[in-house]
Design a protein around this motif. Sequence first.
Motif, PDB file in Angstrom:
ATOM      1  N   CYS A  27       0.677  -1.363   0.401  1.00 21.62           N
ATOM      2  CA  CYS A  27      -0.241  -0.243  -0.353  1.00 21.62           C
ATOM      3  C   CYS A  27       0.605   1.538   0.036  1.00 21.62           C
ATOM      4  CB  CYS A  27      -1.022   0.016   1.146  1.00 21.62           C
ATOM      5  SG  CYS A  27      -1.835   1.102   1.195  1.00 21.62           S
ATOM      6  N   GLY A  77      -4.363  -4.224   0.190  1.00 21.59           N
ATOM      7  CA  GLY A  77      -3.319  -3.389   0.308  1.00 21.59           C
ATOM      8  C   GLY A  77      -3.723  -2.061  -0.756  1.00 21.59           C
ATOM      9  N   MET A 109      -3.155   0.655   9.165  1.00 20.83           N
ATOM     10  CA  MET A 109      -1.453  -0.220   8.949  1.00 20.83           C
ATOM     11  C   MET A 109      -0.447   0.629   9.854  1.00 20.83           C
ATOM     12  SD  MET A 109      -0.782  -0.828   4.746  1.00 20.83           S
ATOM     13  CE  MET A 109       0.728  -1.870   5.104  1.00 20.83           C
TER      14      MET A 109
HETATM   15 FE1  SF4 Z   1      -3.861   0.834   2.614  1.00 19.51          FE
HETATM   16 FE2  SF4 Z   1      -6.612   1.019   2.206  1.00 19.51          FE
HETATM   17 FE3  SF4 Z   1      -5.651   0.150   4.068  1.00 19.51          FE
HETATM   18 FE4  SF4 Z   1      -5.287   2.572   3.919  1.00 19.51          FE
HETATM   19  S1  SF4 Z   1      -6.864   0.615   4.203  1.00 19.51           S
HETATM   20  S2  SF4 Z   1      -3.888   1.490   4.919  1.00 19.51           S
HETATM   21  S3  SF4 Z   1      -5.115   2.839   1.708  1.00 19.51           S
HETATM   22  S4  SF4 Z   1      -4.723  -0.927   2.659  1.00 19.51           S
END
Ligand code: SF4
Length: 346
Positions: A26, A73, A34
């Motif tokens: 990502c 991701g 994350m």
């Molecule tokens: Fe990435 Fe989507 Fe997770 Fe945000 S929500 S960190 S954009 S995977």
Amino acid sequence: MTVPSPVADGFGRPLKSLRVSVTDRCNLRCGYCMPESEYIWLPRSSVLSFEEIDRLVGIFASLGVDKIRLTGGEPLLRQELPTLVAALAKQPSISEIALTTNAVLLPRHAEALRAAGLDRVTVSLDTVRADRYATFAKATRFEAAVEGIDAARSAGFPRLKINAVVVRGFNDDELVDLLEFATQRGAEVRYIEYMDVGGATGWSLDQVVSQREILATLAATYGSIEAVPDGAKSSAPAQRFRLADGRTFGIIASTTVPFCRTCDRARITADGYLYLCLYADTGLPLRDLVRSGASDDEIRGTIADAWRARRDRGAEERVQLRSRNVLHGVEELRADPHREMHTRGG
Ligand code: SF4
Ligand code: SAM
Ligand code: SF4
């Protein structure tokens, strides 16, 4: 063309929809997904090729799946994504291909995705303030995301949706701003309750803004709100509502009012693991079958058996817990990155 009758699970839920994660990488680091400084990535050699994904989708389609959602991701980090979309769009049993994206790379790819046959786009955007975005997603990409939303509109995607995870102390003062922003962009906002999924290592119940609270906040500005009745067979995760002025919005209340009883969704990770629930602890390594020369019938049988045995209702079980805390600690996530939301695909 004969439409396959869907295989049903242990609670009679049909297999209708498949979320396909095309990458675990990502370009953002959203605080609810994350938050850590380091991650263990799937080895590149384990990631399914487009041919392998296309084949698996065909097998799922023969078991009743007619909707595909590409996710990650960040799915737009996967090179040549329109090539995959074009291949999937040729499958006669697939009636809808959708994409969930943070939109940062959409200005570059929206036209090609539409031309390839992508039907719908859902954009994740949690704040309309560039400074907050930079702090929360750890990237100064707010303008790019807004341009991405505009690019999706210009490319002609209908029923554009903007997903916003509501986190107390971060963006719970922006509910009205988000709705107004979505209106200006010809989109519908969907507020998502902060979920205690794998990867949300900073989760706590007091940061969850419930559906009830979201409705009360919006009613204080807009007046009366009515629920839009679901279609008879709806399995959509969002409950939709209408303001007195006719505008609509959705709430995905997975944390306080889960909807597992209608859940018709399976997921495959970028490296080909099948998960039957966002909260499931283990998955089925379909990639091993695909790469060991198994026939379509063998793979179909394995998926059908797994779905028939399915009794997952992860979010409903979480609600029943006496005390609720993070689902997995950092060490558990490191031991198996498939537990991460960004690997499993939201
Ligand atoms: Fe990435 Fe989507 Fe997770 Fe945000 S929500 S960190 S954009 S995977
Ligand atoms: N990167 C893409 C995006 O953000 O749209 C696709 C993958 S992301 C994992 C899919 C969805 O999961 C996003 O809408 C995101 O907001 C949501 N999500 C991630 N972590 C969440 C959490 N802890 N609670 C609720 N929703 C979450
Ligand atoms: Fe479906 Fe699991 Fe989510 Fe419930 S928690 S709606 S069973 S994916």
